[in-house]
Design a protein around this motif. Structure first.
Motif, PDB file in Angstrom:
ATOM      1  N   SER A   1      22.998  31.133  47.945  1.00  0.00           N
ATOM      2  CA  SER A   1      22.456  32.229  47.147  1.00  0.00           C
ATOM      3  C   SER A   1      23.568  33.000  46.448  1.00  0.00           C
ATOM      4  N   ARG A   2      24.639  33.286  47.168  1.00  0.00           N
ATOM      5  CA  ARG A   2      25.776  33.995  46.587  1.00  0.00           C
ATOM      6  C   ARG A   2      26.440  33.153  45.497  1.00  0.00           C
TER       7      ARG A   2
ATOM      8  N   ALA B   1      25.013  30.912  43.623  1.00  0.00           N
ATOM      9  CA  ALA B   1      24.151  30.883  42.439  1.00  0.00           C
ATOM     10  C   ALA B   1      24.417  32.096  41.551  1.00  0.00           C
ATOM     11  N   LYS B   2      24.590  33.253  42.161  1.00  0.00           N
ATOM     12  CA  LYS B   2      24.887  34.464  41.382  1.00  0.00           C
ATOM     13  C   LYS B   2      26.258  34.368  40.722  1.00  0.00           C
ATOM     14  N   LEU B   3      27.228  33.829  41.447  1.00  0.00           N
ATOM     15  CA  LEU B   3      28.565  33.685  40.879  1.00  0.00           C
ATOM     16  C   LEU B   3      28.584  32.680  39.732  1.00  0.00           C
TER      17      LEU B   3
ATOM     18  N   ILE C   1      26.128  32.136  37.695  1.00  0.00           N
ATOM     19  CA  ILE C   1      25.536  32.834  36.546  1.00  0.00           C
ATOM     20  C   ILE C   1      26.581  33.705  35.862  1.00  0.00           C
ATOM     21  N   VAL C   2      27.383  34.413  36.637  1.00  0.00           N
ATOM     22  CA  VAL C   2      28.438  35.245  36.051  1.00  0.00           C
ATOM     23  C   VAL C   2      29.454  34.372  35.328  1.00  0.00           C
TER      24      VAL C   2
ATOM     25  N   GLU D   1      26.546  23.626  39.995  1.00  0.00           N
ATOM     26  CA  GLU D   1      25.114  23.870  40.169  1.00  0.00           C
ATOM     27  C   GLU D   1      24.442  22.669  40.835  1.00  0.00           C
TER      28      GLU D   1
ATOM     29  N   THR E   1      33.681  31.576  48.520  1.00  0.00           N
ATOM     30  CA  THR E   1      32.293  31.239  48.834  1.00  0.00           C
ATOM     31  C   THR E   1      32.097  29.741  48.947  1.00  0.00           C
TER      32      THR E   1
END
Length: 167
Positions: A37-38, A40-42, A44-45, A86, A152
């Motif tokens: 989950s973490r 995935a956010k990274l 996106i950034v 991804e 991560t």
């Protein structure tokens, strides 16, 4: 009859005393889920920073300037590695995740090295509306995000590996 209605709401065998026999999820599986989950956010950034660098390249093209070759190479490596990251995240492929960390690190290091070698002037830092200032900010943001990505992803790869047996 009174006793029967009290027991009716609960199936047999669930009187609360069987808690010691219930299965517990191993902590590494919850760590994998949180790390995915973490990550995935990274990712996106990272995609946003890559798009901002791409916009900077297209602006320089629209001004009939030749684009920075290093920026274009960095973009190519960055986008390929983000796609690999991804896929590795979704399918739990450690080889894709290792390629992702290596590729995205090389992409951001290329950008940082190019900025360090370029002729940065003090006016670029004083004028916050210039494209050079935006490029510097985006590369620095990408560098900081990359540090979190490395931590991560290493944690994710370690927790995805099967536990080692004691012999």
């Amino acid at each position: 009859m009174n006793q029967r209605s009290a027991v009716r709401g609960r199936p047999s065998g669930t009187d609360g005393s069987d808690f010691s026999y219930r299965m517990v999820v191993d902590s590494r599986y919850t760590k994998v889920a949180k790390a995915k989950s973490r990550l995935a956010k990274l990712i996106i950034v990272q995609v946003v920073t890559q798009l901002m660098i791409a916009a900077n390249v297209f602006v320089s093209l629209s001004k009939n300037e030749s684009p920075d070759r290093v920026s274009v190479v960095s973009l190519g490596i960055g986008f390929v590695s983000v796609v690999a990251g991804e896929l590795g995240r979704k399918k739990s492929r450690s080889n894709f995740l290792k390629f992702y960390v290596f590729g995205s690190s090389m992409a951001i290091l290329l950008s940082v090295a190019y900025l360090a070698m370029s002729n940065l002037q003090l006016e670029a830092f004083q004028n916050f509306t210039s494209l050079e200032t935006l490029k510097i900010a985006v590369v620095l943001l990408g560098f900081v995000v990359q540090l979190f990505v490395i931590g991560t992803t290493i944690s994710l790869i370690k927790n995805m590996a099967p536990p080692k047996r004691a012999s």
